[in-house]
Enzyme design. Structure first.
Site, PDB file in Angstrom:
ATOM      1  N   ASP A  84      -1.954   4.852  -6.061  1.00 12.40           N
ATOM      2  CA  ASP A  84      -0.519   4.648  -5.797  1.00 12.40           C
ATOM      3  C   ASP A  84       0.307   5.827  -6.294  1.00 12.40           C
ATOM      4  O   ASP A  84       1.323   6.174  -5.708  1.00 12.40           O
ATOM      5  CB  ASP A  84      -0.064   3.331  -6.421  1.00 12.40           C
ATOM      6  CG  ASP A  84      -0.696   2.170  -5.675  1.00 12.40           C
ATOM      7  OD1 ASP A  84      -1.839   1.805  -5.998  1.00 12.40           O
ATOM      8  OD2 ASP A  84      -0.079   1.667  -4.717  1.00 12.40           O
ATOM      9  N   GLY A  88       0.864  -1.170   0.000  1.00 11.02           N
ATOM     10  CA  GLY A  88       0.000   0.000   0.000  1.00 11.02           C
ATOM     11  C   GLY A  88       0.905   1.224   0.000  1.00 11.02           C
ATOM     12  O   GLY A  88       1.805   1.336   0.853  1.00 11.02           O
TER      13      GLY A  88
HETATM   14  O1  MRU Z   1       0.496  -3.893  -4.625  1.00 12.29           O
HETATM   15  P1  MRU Z   1      -0.077  -3.270  -3.401  1.00 12.29           P
HETATM   16  O2  MRU Z   1      -0.841  -4.207  -2.544  1.00 12.29           O
HETATM   17  O3  MRU Z   1       0.945  -2.474  -2.639  1.00 12.29           O
HETATM   18  O4  MRU Z   1      -1.115  -2.243  -4.004  1.00 12.29           O
HETATM   19  C1  MRU Z   1      -1.395  -1.050  -3.426  1.00 12.29           C
HETATM   20  C2  MRU Z   1      -2.819  -0.990  -3.120  1.00 12.29           C
HETATM   21  O5  MRU Z   1      -3.269  -1.596  -2.184  1.00 12.29           O
HETATM   22  C3  MRU Z   1      -3.698  -0.204  -3.911  1.00 12.29           C
HETATM   23  O6  MRU Z   1      -3.368   0.010  -5.194  1.00 12.29           O
HETATM   24  C4  MRU Z   1      -4.247   0.954  -3.147  1.00 12.29           C
HETATM   25  O7  MRU Z   1      -5.421   1.339  -3.719  1.00 12.29           O
HETATM   26  C5  MRU Z   1      -3.344   2.141  -3.028  1.00 12.29           C
HETATM   27  S1  MRU Z   1      -2.553   2.236  -1.493  1.00 12.29           S
HETATM   28  C6  MRU Z   1      -3.737   2.911  -0.382  1.00 12.29           C
END
Ligand code: MRU
Length: 353
Positions: free
Chosen positions: A241, A55
């Site tokens: 992200d 995240g």
């Molecule tokens: O690959 P990850 O699990 O790190 O992905 C990030 C996310 O969980 C999402 O894309 C999220 O919406 C953004 S972080 C709050």
């Protein structure tokens, strides 16, 4: 509010305690709640790469704490500043798409002055890393309020991937909006997608929603169109992200599909993210680097092969949703509305508070 709900709102997936990084291993959730104590910045890099901590905002916090570990390790080295700078680059490179990691490392390294002793540097970095986590949690609580104001009473919302306390410094982004709106009676039901291939929705979001006592239905990613055309979803809210200056938004793979479906069905599609996820140096989403991950994540499930051996795999971790599909980008400074280029510029020039 029930005891469970209070615990949920104060839960943190990562903390700095006793000069170490403590984090819940998210690869083991929801079946096991295992806390790791990491003493070496290289182990934090491994945890980021393997999604033990994930995240975008949570990765930023983890990166900041990792730099403190590096500073502690090199405290007696004659080339302290040089070694710290190399470790900062290694940490910032752990994952490319989320904006918050590189942002946090830039903020931390900007504090290092050549006249400081290593011990002074450690003190500064420790204070700053704690501040980064606290500010992220505070931003999320403001995002929750701004986002809840956009929803009508009795709404059902659909969300994707994981954006709760597990993905952030605390409280959550899209999850924070849902939680605030739920406690105000504005959200009555949440539909959470599984989020293939790594099932952050099924494993993590469902875990957080159930802990918070929020009525939730889990659905396969491929069922989103079916649910949306039934007229029972009033808003789609996801995290981000990295957000480019024009509002194009990188988020977990599958987000773009949901935004297109929402447009087709006339459902507002919102992004919730702190301003630390906004990258004003990128004019549009075309410049966002999309992380490509190991094919095994698609061909295997919990170590067991599920796909035919020898097949090639597409495993982009994120996609980019064009700004014109986004009704609002909910930040701690307010909500960016279309046209996002102008609105984001105004938000970014506005001071917090
Ligand atoms: O690959 P990850 O699990 O790190 O992905 C990030 C996310 O969980 C999402 O894309 C999220 O919406 C953004 S972080 C709050």
């Amino acid at each position: 509010m029930s005891t469970t709900a209070i615990e949920t709102t104060t839960f943190r997936c990562i903390e700095w305690a006793d000069e170490t990084v403590k984090l819940i291993d998210q690869t083991r959730l929801p079946t096991e709640e295992v806390w790791l104590e990491l003493h070496d910045y290289r182990d934090v890099i491994e945890a980021i790469k393997s999604l033990r901590v994930r995240g975008a905002p949570a990765i930023g916090v983890a990166g900041a704490y990792a730099l403190v570990l590096a500073a502690q390790e090199f405290v007696n080295e004659p080339d302290f500043t040089h070694r710290l700078s190399i470790s900062a680059d290694e940490i910032a490179d752990a994952r490319p798409t989320g904006a918050n990691l590189a942002w946090a490392i830039r903020r931390m390294t900007a504090l290092v002055q050549s006249i400081d002793s290593p011990k002074q540097v450690i003190e500064k970095l420790t204070a700053e890393s704690l501040l980064i986590q606290r500010e992220d949690e505070e931003a999320n609580r403001r995002i929750g309020q701004f986002g809840a104001d956009l929803l009508s009473n009795g709404s059902s919302v659909l969300t994707h991937c994981n954006t709760g306390a597990l993905a952030t410094g605390g409280y959550g982004t899209a999850f924070g909006v849902i939680h605030t709106a739920w406690s105000q009676g504005k959200v009555k039901h949440v539909y959470a997608t599984e989020t293939r291939p790594l099932l952050q929705g099924a494993r993590l979001t469902a875990w957080e929603l159930v802990r918070a006592g929020i009525d939730t239905t889990l659905l396969p990613d491929s069922a989103a169109g079916m649910i949306m055309c039934q007229g029972i979803i009033h808003a789609v809210i996801t995290g981000a992200d990295r957000i480019a200056a024009n509002g194009d938004t990188a988020n977990k793979i599958g987000t773009y599909t949901l935004a297109v479906l929402a447009k087709e069905q006339g459902i507002p599609f919102y992004i919730a993210a702190p301003t630390t996820t906004i990258d004003m140096s990128l004019p549009s989403g075309e410049q966002i680097v999309i992380e490509q991950r190991n094919p095994d994540e698609v061909t295997h499930l919990r170590g067991s092969r599920i796909a035919a051996a020898g097949v090639s795999v597409y495993n982009a971790a994120f996609d980019v949703t064009p700004a014109e599909l986004i009704a609002g980008i909910i930040t701690e400074r307010g909500v960016s509305k279309k046209p996002h280029t102008k609105s984001l510029k105004t938000l970014m020039e506005r001071a917090d508070g």
